[in-house]
Design an enzyme around this catalytic site. Structure first.
Site, PDB file in Angstrom:
ATOM      1  CG  ASN A  10      -1.732   1.222   1.397  1.00 23.59           C
ATOM      2  OD1 ASN A  10      -1.794   2.056   0.486  1.00 23.59           O
ATOM      3  ND2 ASN A  10      -2.380   1.375   2.544  1.00 23.59           N
ATOM      4  CG  HIS A 100      -5.777   1.927   5.628  1.00 22.47           C
ATOM      5  ND1 HIS A 100      -5.281   2.828   6.527  1.00 22.47           N
ATOM      6  CD2 HIS A 100      -4.770   1.080   5.336  1.00 22.47           C
ATOM      7  CE1 HIS A 100      -3.999   2.544   6.760  1.00 22.47           C
ATOM      8  NE2 HIS A 100      -3.671   1.488   6.054  1.00 22.47           N
ATOM      9  CD  GLU A 170      -3.217  -2.282   7.503  1.00 20.71           C
ATOM     10  OE1 GLU A 170      -2.104  -2.485   6.996  1.00 20.71           O
ATOM     11  OE2 GLU A 170      -3.879  -1.257   7.273  1.00 20.71           O
ATOM     12  N   GLY A 176       2.991   2.473  10.730  1.00 17.87           N
ATOM     13  CA  GLY A 176       3.947   3.561  10.554  1.00 17.87           C
ATOM     14  C   GLY A 176       4.733   3.906  11.803  1.00 17.87           C
ATOM     15  CB  SER A 216       5.729  -1.655  11.849  1.00 13.02           C
ATOM     16  OG  SER A 216       5.344  -0.320  12.107  1.00 13.02           O
TER      17      SER A 216
HETATM   18  P1  13P Z   1       3.344   0.500   7.592  1.00 15.33           P
HETATM   19  O1  13P Z   1       3.824  -0.810   6.993  1.00 15.33           O
HETATM   20  O2  13P Z   1       4.085   1.689   7.088  1.00 15.33           O
HETATM   21  O3  13P Z   1       3.250   0.411   9.072  1.00 15.33           O
HETATM   22  O4  13P Z   1       1.837   0.703   7.047  1.00 15.33           O
HETATM   23  C1  13P Z   1       0.925  -0.324   7.185  1.00 15.33           C
HETATM   24  C2  13P Z   1      -0.293   0.025   6.445  1.00 15.33           C
HETATM   25  O5  13P Z   1      -1.006   0.939   6.807  1.00 15.33           O
HETATM   26  C3  13P Z   1      -0.616  -0.760   5.244  1.00 15.33           C
HETATM   27  O6  13P Z   1      -1.922  -0.534   4.819  1.00 15.33           O
END
Ligand code: 13P
Length: 265
Positions: A10, A100, A170, A176, A216
């Protein structure tokens, strides 16, 4: 049990066109140099909208397929700035992220509007990837399973057992932040998601549904996560913007499937 392993990148708002096209090429070249079973491993790139037009017209080669990050709850009509599922499906998009946490939190998407979107996606014969996950405050308050159950039941309201769906767990606190859920933390939520799917759609359907982990994920923690039997792949943000890291995560997925190291052709 037979369900695919899915590694999806993504890209969110990133990157500039020149870098994005190079990234696609590097990932495509990296995949064609690896040995794997195309039917058991699916790779999705989910870039910003303008890339979709460019890539879908030019065509991308399997195992890469293209996904979209967002869709309108409406089909057609006067909704400036939105993109509808029928148009995405027409152009060849194979998966659409719905719900999301960044959209729930920043763009006021509700459980109900997420459910409407998922309904539109399955009606168009495209796979929705329904994203669910608790905030840190909800986890601290021991509400994780209630939140997930609420998001699942509203999100899948218009789905039937015949529809192809993907679910992504998630946890919001892991996105992030560099602080992934541990394999054990993720696995217990994935088990709960599969049980919920089994209650709603039957055990066979639940067993065939890919449940991805996102938050992450990187080449260093992917093996531990993907080794869990109920974690069927990864939805990757930051690490999908670096070809070597994304391919590294794909290698961990290949290794988990093969029970041995990924090999070059
Ligand atoms: P990160 O891998 O940057 O933590 O993001 C995860 C995400 O939101 C994927 O949809």
């Amino acid at each position: 049990m037979s369900r695919p392993t899915i590694i999806a990148g993504n890209w969110k708002l990133n990157p500039p066109r020149i870098d994005g096209n190079r990234l696609l090429e590097e990932v495509a070249e990296g995949l064609s140099a690896r040995e794997f079973w195309p039917e058991s491993l699916e790779v999705f790139l989910i870039p910003p909208l303008p890339y979709l037009g460019e890539w879908l017209v030019r065509g991308v080669s399997p195992p890469i397929a293209i996904g979209a990050q967002h869709c309108s709850p409406e089909g057609w009509g006067a909704f400036t700035g939105e993109v509808g599922v029928p148009v995405l499906a027409d152009f060849g998009v194979k998966m659409i992220l719905v719900g999301h946490s960044e959209r729930r939190q920043r763009y006021c998407e509700t459980d109900i509007s997420v459910g409407v979107r998922v309904g539109r996606v399955v009606a168009a014969g495209v796979r929705p990837c329904l994203c669910v996950g608790e905030t840190e405050a909800e986890r601290d308050a021991h509400e994780t399973f209630d939140v997930i159950e609420r998001q699942l039941s509203a999100g899948l309201e218009s789905v039937s057992a015949d529809d192809e769906i993907v679910v992504a767990y998630e946890p919001v606190w892991a996105i992030g932040t560099g602080r992934s859920a541990t394999p054990q933390q993720a696995a217990e939520v994935h088990r709960a998601i599969r049980s919920s799917l089994a209650r709603q759609f039957g055990v066979q359907r639940a067993d065939r549904t890919a449940i991805l982990y996102g938050g992450s994920v990187n080449p260093g923690n992917a093996s531990g996560l993907l080794a869990e039997p109920d974690i069927d792949g990864a939805l990757v943000g930051g690490s999908s913007l670096v070809a070597g890291d994304f391919l590294g995560i794909i290698d961990r997925a290949i290794e988990t499937r093969r029970g041995g190291p990924a090999v070059s052709k």
